[in-house]
Design a protein around this motif. Structure first.
Motif, short mmCIF file in Angstrom:
data_model
loop_
_atom_site.label_atom_id
_atom_site.label_comp_id
_atom_site.label_asym_id
_atom_site.label_seq_id
_atom_site.Cartn_x
_atom_site.Cartn_y
_atom_site.Cartn_z
N VAL A 19 26.39 -51.14 50.36
CA VAL A 19 27.46 -50.51 49.28
C VAL A 19 27.45 -51.18 48.17
CG1 VAL A 19 29.64 -49.97 49.24
CG2 VAL A 19 28.76 -50.06 51.68
N MET A 20 26.94 -50.56 47.14
CA MET A 20 26.92 -51.07 45.83
C MET A 20 28.41 -50.48 44.79
SD MET A 20 24.33 -50.76 42.61
CE MET A 20 23.29 -51.87 43.10
N LEU A 21 29.32 -51.30 44.69
CA LEU A 21 30.48 -51.27 43.65
C LEU A 21 29.93 -51.34 42.32
CD1 LEU A 21 32.99 -53.31 45.69
CD2 LEU A 21 32.25 -51.37 46.07
N TYR A 22 30.12 -50.29 41.47
CA TYR A 22 29.90 -50.37 40.11
C TYR A 22 30.54 -49.81 39.36
CZ TYR A 22 28.39 -45.39 40.42
OH TYR A 22 28.47 -43.89 40.67
N ALA A 23 30.81 -50.10 37.91
CA ALA A 23 31.60 -49.42 37.08
C ALA A 23 31.04 -48.48 36.39
CB ALA A 23 32.24 -50.48 36.17
N GLU A 24 31.83 -47.32 35.83
CA GLU A 24 31.19 -46.19 35.09
C GLU A 24 30.66 -46.53 33.77
OE1 GLU A 24 34.19 -43.28 32.96
OE2 GLU A 24 35.24 -44.20 34.99
N ASP A 25 31.14 -47.66 33.02
CA ASP A 25 30.48 -48.17 31.91
C ASP A 25 29.54 -49.39 31.94
OD1 ASP A 25 32.69 -49.56 32.52
OD2 ASP A 25 33.67 -49.69 30.54
N GLU A 26 28.79 -49.32 33.19
CA GLU A 26 28.01 -50.61 33.35
C GLU A 26 26.43 -49.67 33.81
OE1 GLU A 26 29.66 -55.01 33.92
OE2 GLU A 26 29.50 -53.53 35.75
N ALA A 27 25.49 -50.23 33.39
CA ALA A 27 24.33 -49.45 33.70
C ALA A 27 23.93 -49.70 35.18
CB ALA A 27 23.14 -49.70 32.98
N LEU A 84 37.36 -47.92 51.31
CA LEU A 84 36.53 -46.88 51.35
C LEU A 84 35.15 -47.03 52.16
CD1 LEU A 84 37.37 -45.26 48.01
CD2 LEU A 84 37.94 -44.30 50.20
N ALA A 85 34.61 -48.42 51.86
CA ALA A 85 33.33 -48.68 52.44
C ALA A 85 33.34 -49.05 53.93
CB ALA A 85 32.89 -50.14 51.71
N VAL A 86 34.39 -49.58 54.34
CA VAL A 86 34.61 -49.75 55.74
C VAL A 86 34.61 -48.41 56.45
CG1 VAL A 86 37.04 -50.15 55.90
CG2 VAL A 86 35.43 -51.27 57.65
N GLN A 87 35.67 -47.59 55.87
CA GLN A 87 35.71 -46.26 56.41
C GLN A 87 34.42 -45.48 56.46
OE1 GLN A 87 38.80 -44.76 53.96
NE2 GLN A 87 40.39 -46.60 54.71
N ARG A 88 33.56 -45.64 55.45
CA ARG A 88 32.41 -44.79 55.61
C ARG A 88 31.31 -45.54 56.52
NH1 ARG A 88 30.27 -40.90 51.81
NH2 ARG A 88 28.64 -39.82 52.78
N ALA A 89 31.53 -46.87 56.65
CA ALA A 89 30.53 -47.41 57.68
C ALA A 89 30.93 -46.87 58.86
CB ALA A 89 30.77 -49.08 57.35
#
Length: 485
Positions: A19-27, A84-89
């Protein structure tokens, strides 16, 4: 569930799910961008994009989880993303998943690690104790890939898991049905907690309450076959650090008594002991974290039932303090049991008294499900709670407690009456409680709107009890630790 922290980069780990957490303004990394179609992954908060790298990257599945703008990322953003990550897992039925943040952490590793553990634990929670067909599949194991910051995140992640487990303990208590979670059950739970964690626990039963003059608790509980209890849990000793008293309303089921509630939604009144649940959960966390403080948890436990022995409108009740209360409405019972608990707390000469109670419908009208109502007699304590609320996202909103509100609770035939009428009901209720705290710094937290949710407002909540107050109080207590260090 199990939470771990490891060094190393997320995209180098072979696993069933990353699971990669990422910001909308980072590539995103080029290797990830190649797996996406244009517009698939924008980084919008809570947006999920599930990818199958097919050998391009070492994991079987890669979940991209948006965090919104980097400048807006807070600890609660991380909590919700971890949930959200654990729920998807859980949905994908993986045994282990790895999670990490793309780019530079916008929070310190310590804050990030604690929020990750809290969100993972709270997000995995479901109350299924009474479902005979519940699946016995284990909760996935979460591993935070913290890169070079792993060492700094380990301790805080462990702390976060202790705090979150205390909150889920409180959830279990408040979700429990009234035929099981009785005053005696809360007393036994406190005794078991004391035995397990070394707390000094005292549980007073009905004969002892009569002998010692706990008239408020006895009055509210006299209509029920389940007799009341008064519970005191003590961690540490006076002089070890500041003495903080936490007082919880423990109405294990509230029918309203003779002033009976409408049938609709009465089933939810099993949660009217959420303040007590928060105190029990906080005492568990305090002991497991070994905070250098003297913390006293007090629970006023009773069941409010209509019967031939129930207290009535028009009754006069003499409380532990000796002050008398004219009962105008038997459904305003929480403040009556708290009167005994708050007065009892004075014997510890505390640096602060904080009570938690699902006390009024008025606070729900005023603040809805998004904030705890805060009233008190000490601005420094109020400011501490406001700051703790911002840090934990268990936010509080301060309301005034002027003399006019206290005066509204004066009775013509007793010292006080137990309701001040329709208007300003949350504040007049606090004005009533103020009569029992003396000059000690005191704050009242009305959690009636936040202790139970039908529609969760945060990803780490589930329908039912929220466990509100545990994380807030632990953060408050940590502030006392830091000040006295």
């Amino acid at each position: 569930m199990e939470c771990e922290v490891q060094s190393g980069e997320l995209l180098t780990v072979a696993s069933d799910l990353a699971v990669m957490l990422y910001a909308e303004d980072e590539a995103l990394p080029p290797s990830v961008v190649e797996l996406c179609e244009a517009g698939d992954a924008t980084g919008r908060f809570k947006q999920q994009t599930l990818l199958y790298p097919r050998g391009v990257l070492p994991m079987r599945r890669l979940l991209l989880l948006g965090m919104g703008k980097r400048s807006s990322i807070t600890a609660d953003t991380v909590r919700q993303a971890a949930a959200l990550a654990v729920q998807r897992a859980q949905e994908l039925k993986v045994a282990t998943y790895h999670i990490g943040y793309n780019g530079n952490l916008p929070l310190t590793p310590a804050v990030f690690g604690q929020a990750f553990a809290e969100g993972s634990e709270l997000g995995a929670y479901r109350y299924t104790r009474y479902k005979s067909d519940r699946e016995e599949t284990p909760t996935p194991r979460a591993i935070l890939q913290a890169g070079s910051d792993a060492e700094a995140a380990v301790v805080s992640a462990r702390r976060g898991q202790v705090i979150a487990r205390a909150a889920t303990f409180a959830r279990d208590l408040a979700n429990g049905p009234g035929n099981e979670v009785t005053p005696a059950f809360l007393g036994q739970t406190a005794l078991e907690l004391g035995e397990r964690l070394g707390l000094k626990v005292t549980v007073l039963d009905k004969p002892q309450l009569i002998e010692q003059g706990f008239g408020g608790i006895l009055a509210v509980g006299q209509g029920s076959a389940n007799e009341p209890r008064f519970i005191v849990m003590e961690y540490g000793t006076a002089g070890q650090g500041p003495t903080i008293c936490l007082v919880g309303k423990g109405i294990t089921f509230d029918t309203g008594g003779i002033s009976i509630k409408p049938a609709e939604r009465m089933d939810d009144m099993k949660m009217d002991m959420s303040g007590a649940a928060a105190v029990l959960g906080t005492m568990q966390a305090v002991a497991e974290l070994q905070l250098p403080l003297h913390v006293v948890g007090i629970v006023c436990a009773a069941e409010n039932m209509p019967s031939g022995t129930a207290y009535r409108p028009g009754d006069i009740v003499r409380t532990l303090s000796g002050k008398t209360i004219e009962v105008l409405n038997t459904d305003a019972e929480g403040r009556i049991v708290l009167a005994d608990g708050l007065f009892y707390a004075q014997r510890y000469q505390p640096a602060a008294i904080v009570d938690l109670a699902t006390l009024t419908g008025a606070i729900m009208v005023a603040l809805g499900p998004h904030a705890i109502g805060l009233m008190g007699n000490n601005q420094e304590l109020a400011n501490r709670l406001i700051a703790a609320g911002e840090a934990t996202a268990e936010r509080v909103w301060q309301l005034p407690l002027w003399d006019e509100y206290r005066d509204a609770m004066k009775s013509d035939i007793a010292d006080l009456k137990n309701t001040g009428g329709r208007y300003g009901g949350a504040i007049t209720a606090a004005g009533f409680l103020a009569a029992f705290v003396g000059d000690y710094p005191w704050a009242h937290l009305d959690i009636a709107g936040t202790a139970w949710v039908d529609k969760p407002t945060r990803a780490y909540q589930s329908r039912g009890a929220t466990g509100i107050g545990v994380r807030l109080l632990v953060e408050l207590l940590q502030g006392y630790v830091e000040k006295s260090a």
